[in-house]
Design a protein around this motif. Structure first.
Motif, PDB file in Angstrom:
ATOM      1  N   VAL B  88       0.845  -1.205   0.000  1.00 44.12           N
ATOM      2  CA  VAL B  88       0.000   0.000   0.000  1.00 44.12           C
ATOM      3  C   VAL B  88       0.877   1.250   0.000  1.00 44.12           C
ATOM      4  N   ALA B  89       1.925   1.246   0.805  1.00 44.42           N
ATOM      5  CA  ALA B  89       2.817   2.412   0.869  1.00 44.42           C
ATOM      6  C   ALA B  89       3.460   2.692  -0.482  1.00 44.42           C
ATOM      7  N   ALA B  90       3.883   1.645  -1.194  1.00 43.82           N
ATOM      8  CA  ALA B  90       4.507   1.843  -2.515  1.00 43.82           C
ATOM      9  C   ALA B  90       3.552   2.577  -3.455  1.00 43.82           C
ATOM     10  N   GLY B  91       2.277   2.245  -3.391  1.00 48.17           N
ATOM     11  CA  GLY B  91       1.294   2.925  -4.231  1.00 48.17           C
ATOM     12  C   GLY B  91       1.152   4.394  -3.877  1.00 48.17           C
ATOM     13  N   ILE B  92       1.137   4.693  -2.600  1.00 53.53           N
ATOM     14  CA  ILE B  92       1.024   6.088  -2.156  1.00 53.53           C
ATOM     15  C   ILE B  92       2.215   6.912  -2.646  1.00 53.53           C
ATOM     16  N   LEU B  93       3.383   6.263  -2.700  1.00 53.22           N
ATOM     17  CA  LEU B  93       4.590   6.991  -3.108  1.00 53.22           C
ATOM     18  C   LEU B  93       4.549   7.446  -4.563  1.00 53.22           C
ATOM     19  N   ALA B  94       3.640   6.873  -5.357  1.00 53.01           N
ATOM     20  CA  ALA B  94       3.489   7.306  -6.745  1.00 53.01           C
ATOM     21  C   ALA B  94       2.595   8.537  -6.874  1.00 53.01           C
ATOM     22  N   VAL B  95       2.023   8.982  -5.758  1.00 54.99           N
ATOM     23  CA  VAL B  95       1.144  10.157  -5.783  1.00 54.99           C
ATOM     24  C   VAL B  95       1.989  11.421  -5.675  1.00 54.99           C
ATOM     25  N   GLY B  96       1.891  12.272  -6.676  1.00 50.92           N
ATOM     26  CA  GLY B  96       2.658  13.518  -6.702  1.00 50.92           C
ATOM     27  C   GLY B  96       2.000  14.513  -7.636  1.00 50.92           C
TER      28      GLY B  96
ATOM     29  N   ILE C  92       2.513   4.312   7.436  1.00 56.65           N
ATOM     30  CA  ILE C  92       1.933   3.011   7.090  1.00 56.65           C
ATOM     31  C   ILE C  92       2.962   1.899   7.256  1.00 56.65           C
ATOM     32  N   LEU C  93       4.226   2.221   6.976  1.00 57.55           N
ATOM     33  CA  LEU C  93       5.271   1.195   7.054  1.00 57.55           C
ATOM     34  C   LEU C  93       5.515   0.714   8.482  1.00 57.55           C
ATOM     35  N   ALA C  94       5.031   1.467   9.462  1.00 50.05           N
ATOM     36  CA  ALA C  94       5.168   1.033  10.860  1.00 50.05           C
ATOM     37  C   ALA C  94       4.055   0.069  11.275  1.00 50.05           C
ATOM     38  N   VAL C  95       3.114  -0.174  10.374  1.00 48.37           N
ATOM     39  CA  VAL C  95       2.009  -1.088  10.681  1.00 48.37           C
ATOM     40  C   VAL C  95       2.437  -2.528  10.395  1.00 48.37           C
TER      41      VAL C  95
ATOM     42  N   GLN D  82       8.469  -7.475  11.087  1.00 51.90           N
ATOM     43  CA  GLN D  82       8.490  -8.514  10.064  1.00 51.90           C
ATOM     44  C   GLN D  82       9.091  -8.019   8.749  1.00 51.90           C
ATOM     45  N   SER D  83       9.229  -6.705   8.569  1.00 48.38           N
ATOM     46  CA  SER D  83       9.661  -6.234   7.259  1.00 48.38           C
ATOM     47  C   SER D  83      10.861  -5.295   7.366  1.00 48.38           C
ATOM     48  N   LEU D  84      12.053  -5.827   7.069  1.00 44.64           N
ATOM     49  CA  LEU D  84      13.251  -4.988   7.055  1.00 44.64           C
ATOM     50  C   LEU D  84      13.191  -3.980   5.909  1.00 44.64           C
ATOM     51  N   SER D  85      12.605  -4.376   4.781  1.00 46.19           N
ATOM     52  CA  SER D  85      12.451  -3.449   3.652  1.00 46.19           C
ATOM     53  C   SER D  85      11.650  -2.228   4.072  1.00 46.19           C
ATOM     54  N   ALA D  86      10.552  -2.469   4.788  1.00 51.60           N
ATOM     55  CA  ALA D  86       9.691  -1.363   5.201  1.00 51.60           C
ATOM     56  C   ALA D  86      10.449  -0.417   6.123  1.00 51.60           C
ATOM     57  N   ALA D  87      11.253  -0.955   7.018  1.00 54.37           N
ATOM     58  CA  ALA D  87      11.981  -0.107   7.966  1.00 54.37           C
ATOM     59  C   ALA D  87      13.023   0.752   7.256  1.00 54.37           C
ATOM     60  N   VAL D  88      13.788   0.150   6.342  1.00 55.82           N
ATOM     61  CA  VAL D  88      14.790   0.932   5.613  1.00 55.82           C
ATOM     62  C   VAL D  88      14.096   1.991   4.754  1.00 55.82           C
ATOM     63  N   ALA D  89      13.009   1.606   4.090  1.00 47.96           N
ATOM     64  CA  ALA D  89      12.288   2.558   3.235  1.00 47.96           C
ATOM     65  C   ALA D  89      11.757   3.738   4.051  1.00 47.96           C
TER      66      ALA D  89
END
Lengths: 255, 255, 255, 255
Positions: B88-96, C92-95, D82-89
């Protein structure tokens, strides 16, 4: 709130120290890869270890603009050209168990297999065979083996050759090589892929399993940043239109 | 560290209050859209305002799985099926600015145009004409007007009709309608798109310009979550392969 | 590349249909919550179902600016005030499993428990007891029960009352109530928290377990967007300085 | 959909080439920093250029766990382990104009200032003075100068010394040094910070301004990954509780 405790960076009185070393001293005499190693392990690598970490980071930096990570970065930029951070982050979010993430699972499997060998006083070969048999029985995938495209992944071959030539290869490499043989015997020949070889080498250099995922992210950011940069320079906003076919409910009226 | 100050949520002694209202009272008697309005404005909406905010949120929830936001979510999930948050976050990041973001720029333009009218004692029509002439002179795009696909955006028509019928339309709507006429006269006919109409209505309901971007994100998360859910259920990991054509340097050797 | 298939949105010839319904018709007559339900389930909710989904979305919208999701959004904005998308996405990424994510695990547990009851021809009470005993034996946490702060979560009470009054409560609610009793008997009294009650109600309304996580994200975006908006208006860039205490290696020299 | 065009990576028939070079050859003989340079510029760096890019990446890798980027990563992990990708992002999303992003603005300013000097046939000193005077007149900040903590940033000193010793310093370095003098004369002494010096050196090595932001992201991922790793190992889920003080509307009743 209590202060957060950390052993990574000491930043006081205008000085910055990474794991005890002054950042300006590191800047003058060490490579970025040395510092990646240092930040994660608390010690600087040997030349052989640095060469191997360099090779791993290069090996995962990119493998095609259409892969989920690179494509997600480009799509994000296509809609949101104002934020390079957002585009790079979107690409990282595509990294998971199925894309760039098998290294972590493989490192956990290696650590467990070596532990079992020690605990039960059996050889690495016997422990590898047991690991393969259990995975077959539970119909679980073995992370680090098999590849969508390659029958042999040349990146994997290079890494293992370097690790042996540099005397970095230890129990980790021995274990995955025993696994490759056991898989061929018990299931069918499946080449060790780059996730398998980098997992073994990182294990032998002393990294924790989570680094198997993090190293992919660190290396891939090099590729993602270049993909984002090219998208920004070469292409227009909103140029990406993924074709879609609707196959849901027919048109209907609200009542 | 000093505590952060906030006027949004009071969470103490097992009670949670949004802008002073007990959350359980809101849960029993109010809609989610009421609470979105409340959290942002500090007051609850009238029925007409709630209907309009509902219509805006629905209007931006989705407009095709191949749009950058939806496609970025699906790509992220394709590689990383373990994290719904990441997708979901990846999709939001395309909003600009280029995708879902023109509402904010349009709200800033509306606020500025109305300020100019008041300051200089001119009509909204005169101020709108001036805004259009200046944009033409500086070759700047006018956010909220024109559309890649539609000659008239039916979502825009519905929003403006509702705003008039509900007596929510005020200076904001008057200004964008004056702009639409001025654009047709000074440049060429460009239909007001949904960003233009939602910007005008949000202005008239008292929202700050930043809400023009945030409302798109809030509404779009409804669509992104459904796209992610469908991708997870219907499709396999790594099924997305974007075709790529290499046109760079020919193969060369390291020296 | 083959077109992506989707049953969610049909966007052709200037018309947009969600699950078959024209978006402008939905805008005129339905609420945002109706459309969230529709996009995920392919049908519009009854009034009772809409009220319950509204209550759930409100209940998770925010519970304090210092929670990981809200704080991550504010920190991201503090360094990067140019991108509202980036700030909302960071929150959102903290969820995850530990923050806002227990609903998904609880829905999986409910579905499994009801399946077991049907398969083995035992009562929901017996299946709930078995679930609790197994979790105790394996020392696993039971998602949806227990709370850091509350002894009874008032949001949970309200949701269950509404579900009963509205005749939406079914096997899901019966199962979690049986679990609450079994936990008190087999372990110790642990109140059902909001994740437990929303999981049961979403199950009874026909949602898939993944919606247990997605509903938190959809609701929380309302809060995150308000937190981000307040941070932007009230505070300066880089105002957040988390206090840190270094306890690692002493200063040392490179050799 | 037409295939995407790219000049970065050629991935066909089991071979992967970066800008024409076989990835396995790069792995055997080159450093990760070489490859970062190659992917962005299409050529491999000289030894001096590699040393400087290493120094820049090290210099921005981390400067304290409480900075917005590092703190956002830790907060995200605290809720979502659970998500290292999410934390780095999440950490990357905190990178913007105010945190780690001044390099890009400074590179644009350098490029513009050198262009003006060439176009108008004036010296770099005269162009630098003009840049400073214009910024003062418009009350705009000059990216790359001034620092919250340091009166002189030692990282900046090291970079400039290396650039001069290695004969990489060119017009870019000359321009920012002229700016530092002009600022001291026209406004007040403001030390060149690391963003200013890395911008000048990257300009002189031929990078586009966007790389001024991307290089910070690439370097910072080294620090973020270590912070995330430490948080995972040393700390528990949900351990972070930011203190908050409510100062909004008093408790009130719904009517």
């Amino acid at each position: 709130m209590e202060p957060w405790r950390t052993a990574i960076v000491d930043s006081r009185n205008g000085e910055i120290r990474f794991r005890g070393y002054d950042v300006t001293a590191l800047m003058s005499g060490r490579s970025f890869t040395d510092v990646i190693f240092l930040l994660h392990q608390g010690r600087l690598p040997s030349s052989a270890e640095r060469r191997l970490l360099d090779a791993i980071l290069i090996g995962v930096a990119d493998h095609g603009s259409g892969a989920p990570s690179c494509a997600a970065s480009r799509l994000a930029l296509s809609g949101n050209r104002q934020s390079l951070s957002a585009a790079v982050a979107a690409g990282i979010l595509a990294v998971g168990d199925d894309h760039g993430g098998a290294g972590m699972g493989c490192m956990e499997m290696i650590a467990a297999g070596i532990d079992v060998a020690k605990r039960d006083g059996i050889s690495l070969e016997a422990s590898a065979t047991r690991t393969v048999q259990e995975a077959r029985a539970r119909k679980k995938r073995l992370p680090g083996f098999g590849h969508r495209v390659h029958s042999v992944d040349p990146r994997s071959t290079v890494l293992l050759e370097m690790a042996r030539a540099d005397h970095v290869a230890g129990d980790g490499v021995a274990f995955v090589e025993a696994m490759e043989k056991a898989i061929a015997r018990e299931i069918k020949p499946l080449p060790m892929n780059i996730d398998g070889s980098l997992a073994a080498i990182l294990h032998d250099m002393g990294f924790a399993p989570s680094f198997g995922r993090l190293v992919f992210i660190i290396g891939r950011v090099a590729g993602l940043s270049a993909e984002v940069s090219e998208e920004l320079t070469r292409e227009k906003a909103m140029r990406i239109k993924i074709p879609v076919e609707y196959d849901g409910e027919a048109a209907r009226r609200l009542t």
